[in-house]
Design a protein around this motif. Structure first.
Motif, PDB file in Angstrom:
ATOM      1  N   ASP A  49       0.687  -1.232   0.247  1.00 36.30           N
ATOM      2  CA  ASP A  49      -0.159  -0.151   0.034  1.00 36.30           C
ATOM      3  C   ASP A  49       0.742   1.233   0.023  1.00 36.30           C
ATOM      4  OD1 ASP A  49      -2.333  -1.611   0.030  1.00 36.30           O
ATOM      5  OD2 ASP A  49      -2.961  -0.948   2.019  1.00 36.30           O
ATOM      6  N   ARG A  57      -3.192  -5.110  -2.804  1.00 37.01           N
ATOM      7  CA  ARG A  57      -4.419  -4.542  -2.388  1.00 37.01           C
ATOM      8  C   ARG A  57      -5.832  -4.993  -3.420  1.00 37.01           C
ATOM      9  NH1 ARG A  57      -7.030  -2.441   1.656  1.00 37.01           N
ATOM     10  NH2 ARG A  57      -5.101  -2.109   2.728  1.00 37.01           N
ATOM     11  N   HIS A  61      -8.614  -7.588  -3.752  1.00 39.65           N
ATOM     12  CA  HIS A  61     -10.089  -7.310  -3.971  1.00 39.65           C
ATOM     13  C   HIS A  61     -10.887  -7.668  -5.592  1.00 39.65           C
ATOM     14  CE1 HIS A  61     -10.408  -5.115  -0.337  1.00 39.65           C
ATOM     15  NE2 HIS A  61      -9.343  -4.582  -0.715  1.00 39.65           N
ATOM     16  N   TRP A  79      -1.309 -10.452   6.416  1.00 40.78           N
ATOM     17  CA  TRP A  79      -2.470  -9.391   6.508  1.00 40.78           C
ATOM     18  C   TRP A  79      -3.599  -9.954   5.812  1.00 40.78           C
ATOM     19  CZ3 TRP A  79      -3.045  -5.226   9.026  1.00 40.78           C
ATOM     20  CH2 TRP A  79      -3.961  -4.151   8.380  1.00 40.78           C
ATOM     21  N   CYS A  80      -4.776  -9.603   6.588  1.00 37.55           N
ATOM     22  CA  CYS A  80      -6.020 -10.059   5.805  1.00 37.55           C
ATOM     23  C   CYS A  80      -6.643  -8.530   5.430  1.00 37.55           C
ATOM     24  CB  CYS A  80      -7.019 -10.550   6.791  1.00 37.55           C
ATOM     25  SG  CYS A  80      -8.572 -10.787   5.949  1.00 37.55           S
ATOM     26  N   TYR A  81      -6.662  -8.433   3.956  1.00 43.51           N
ATOM     27  CA  TYR A  81      -7.066  -7.165   3.510  1.00 43.51           C
ATOM     28  C   TYR A  81      -8.739  -6.921   3.496  1.00 43.51           C
ATOM     29  CZ  TYR A  81      -3.098  -6.222   0.790  1.00 43.51           C
ATOM     30  OH  TYR A  81      -1.662  -5.844   0.435  1.00 43.51           O
ATOM     31  N   ASP A  83     -10.522  -8.036   6.464  1.00 44.79           N
ATOM     32  CA  ASP A  83     -10.456  -7.752   7.858  1.00 44.79           C
ATOM     33  C   ASP A  83      -9.427  -6.633   8.515  1.00 44.79           C
ATOM     34  OD1 ASP A  83     -12.531  -9.410   8.551  1.00 44.79           O
ATOM     35  OD2 ASP A  83     -11.227 -11.007   8.511  1.00 44.79           O
ATOM     36  N   GLU A  84      -8.557  -6.275   7.454  1.00 42.63           N
ATOM     37  CA  GLU A  84      -7.843  -5.127   7.864  1.00 42.63           C
ATOM     38  C   GLU A  84      -7.236  -5.369   9.142  1.00 42.63           C
ATOM     39  OE1 GLU A  84      -6.875  -2.295   5.831  1.00 42.63           O
ATOM     40  OE2 GLU A  84      -8.085  -3.095   4.197  1.00 42.63           O
ATOM     41  N   THR A  85      -6.343  -6.408   9.042  1.00 40.80           N
ATOM     42  CA  THR A  85      -5.685  -7.093  10.318  1.00 40.80           C
ATOM     43  C   THR A  85      -4.698  -7.858  10.112  1.00 40.80           C
ATOM     44  OG1 THR A  85      -6.203  -7.889  12.648  1.00 40.80           O
ATOM     45  CG2 THR A  85      -7.140  -8.934  10.964  1.00 40.80           C
TER      46      THR A  85
END
Length: 87
Positions: A49, A57, A61, A79-81, A83-85
């Motif tokens: 990002d 990213r 998606h 990283w999980c895109y 859940d943004e975590t």
């Protein structure tokens, strides 16, 4: 029985980086990247990002592949895109 905290972890597969030399899309377009991320569903290598094009990213998606791992030497986080975590 194992409890999975993020249901997207079920999408992780054994992968081989498709373009170990860099971001697949940046290499094709001739654009720069800063850091790389590896899709843990298909092996796509995309830029982070902080990179101008944010291909990791976009791949997550567009393809529905939410989990990436850092593809930087010495880093081992995920990283999980969705859940943004961090995982």
């Amino acid at each position: 029985m194992t409890v999975v905290s993020d249901p997207h972890l079920l999408m992780i597969r054994p992968v081989v980086p498709q373009t170990p030399g860099g971001c697949a899309d940046c290499l094709r377009l001739g654009t720069p990247w800063i850091h790389l991320r590896l899709c843990l569903t298909c092996g796509h290598v995309g830029c982070c990002d902080s990179s101008p094009m944010r291909h990791a990213r976009a791949h997550a998606h567009t393809e529905g592949h939410p989990i990436v791992q850092s593809f930087e030497p010495g880093e081992n986080w995920r990283w999980c895109y969705v859940d943004e975590t961090m995982l």
